[in-house]
Design an enzyme around this catalytic site. Structure first.
Site, mmCIF file in Angstrom:
data_model
loop_
_atom_site.group_PDB
_atom_site.id
_atom_site.type_symbol
_atom_site.label_atom_id
_atom_site.label_comp_id
_atom_site.label_asym_id
_atom_site.label_seq_id
_atom_site.Cartn_x
_atom_site.Cartn_y
_atom_site.Cartn_z
ATOM 1 N N THR A 52 0.836 -1.206 0.000
ATOM 2 C CA THR A 52 0.000 0.000 0.000
ATOM 3 C C THR A 52 0.873 1.258 0.000
ATOM 4 O OG1 THR A 52 -1.595 -1.287 1.241
ATOM 5 C CG2 THR A 52 -2.002 1.070 1.095
ATOM 6 N N ARG A 101 -2.154 4.988 7.225
ATOM 7 C CA ARG A 101 -2.507 3.673 7.805
ATOM 8 C C ARG A 101 -2.268 3.749 9.306
ATOM 9 N NH1 ARG A 101 -0.663 -2.111 5.610
ATOM 10 N NH2 ARG A 101 -2.344 -1.578 4.195
HETATM 11 N N1 CP Z 1 -2.611 -5.507 0.762
HETATM 12 C C1 CP Z 1 -1.973 -4.736 1.647
HETATM 13 O O1 CP Z 1 -2.579 -3.859 2.308
HETATM 14 O O2 CP Z 1 -0.631 -4.995 1.747
HETATM 15 P P1 CP Z 1 0.403 -4.216 2.674
HETATM 16 O O3 CP Z 1 0.004 -4.498 4.111
HETATM 17 O O4 CP Z 1 1.754 -4.740 2.332
HETATM 18 O O5 CP Z 1 0.237 -2.743 2.380
#
Ligand code: CP
Length: 306
Positions: A52, A101
């Site tokens: 992400t 995030r």
């Molecule tokens: N799919 C996804 O959110 O992967 P990451 O946690 O690596 O960002």
């Protein structure tokens, strides 16, 4: 300004426009080389990420923009106790758009209410992951040719899997979608998602058996058991390998079924499934960057129009 906290912040028409723009960006990348010239995205990641964060950063660079941010709470002043609200009030002085995030549900909403630049939720705890949803819709449309009238099975950790929660919200708005929930009893989909499906008139069923469900599916959406959301290590160890998709199980599936996974995977898909043409999870990764390009461009265009 418009934010993307939950996929329902976008109308169905807007979702279609973003996916169409992503298609055009893939076909004609040169048209968009200067789309975000002199603009900056801040990627504020309080929780680990590979796809992400790096896809947002890659997307902005391909649009001619720049990137700032942090990849862990420890490397920011959050480690000294600074609140999310204060942090984004600082970041809006440096950046035009934020992708964030955070391990806490609702953190992205707090951020969006505290600042004047668009905020994109890049995952908030076990809650939502709307840009993964755009990625997933884009992938289903590309690989399967449609999103309406599909039978999709979600398998694994449906309790904590935010990608599942968000994608189900989005699928409620398509015609004739059928959902099969495949999970152990301890990791069932939350009640609010089930109520939403029932209210929307979606046909859904629940089972603990992947073998029973797989033969009738158009899309199998595998998920990782989310270790970081468990309070008890013993429960995680007991449940983590409940489902392992392997070549034997793939033999039970339709010739045209596709297998998706938001990744990272641990053991839930055997690596020898990767060579099966029905396995599209690494194409999903590439699609994530393309769709995030379209989203960044759209949110910045909307801001300029206001
Ligand atoms: N799919 C996804 O959110 O992967 P990451 O946690 O690596 O960002």
């Amino acid at each position: 300004k418009r934010d993307l906290i939950n996929i329902t912040d976008l109308t169905q028409e807007e979702v279609g426009e973003i996916l169409d723009l992503a298609d055009d960006m893939v076909a004609h990348p040169e048209k968009y080389y200067e789309e975000c010239a002199h603009k900056k995205i801040a990627t504020l990641f309080y929780e680990p990420s590979t796809r992400t964060r790096l896809s947002f950063e890659s997307a902005m660079l391909e649009l001619g923009g720049n990137v700032i941010g942090f990849a862990s709470a420890n490397s920011s002043s959050a480690s000294k106790g600074e609140s999310v609200s204060d942090t984004v009030k600082v970041i809006e002085c440096y950046a035009d758009i934020i992708a964030m995030r955070h391990p806490k549900e609702g953190a992205a909403l707090v951020a969006s209410n505290a600042c004047s630049v668009p905020v994109i939720n890049a995952g908030d705890g076990g809650h939502f992951h709307p840009t993964q949803t755009l990625t997933d819709l884009f992938t289903i449309r590309k690989e399967f040719g449609r999103i309406d009238n599909i039978r999709i099975g979600f398998c694994g950790d449906l309790k904590f899997g935010r990608t599942v929660h968000s994608l189900i919200e989005a699928l409620l708005r398509f015609e004739g979608v059928e959902i099969v929930l495949i999970s152990p009893d301890e990791l069932k989909l939350p009640k609010y998602n089930k109520e939403s499906m029932t209210e929307a008139g979606i046909k859904w069923t629940e089972t603990t058996s992947l073998e029973d469900a797989i033969p009738d599916l158009d899309v199998l959406y595998m998920t990782r058991v989310q270790q970081e959301r468990f309070f008890n290590e013993e429960d995680y160890i007991r449940l983590r390998d409940t489902y392992v998709l392997d070549r034997a199980k793939m033999k039970l599936a339709k010739e045209k079924m596709i297998v998706m996974h938001p990744l990272p995977r641990i053991n839930e898909i055997s690596v020898d499934v990767d060579r099966d043409p029905r396995a599209v999870y690494f194409k999903q990764v590439r699609n994530g960057k393309d769709v995030r390009k379209a989203l960044i461009a759209t949110l910045l265009r909307w801001k300029e129009e206001m």
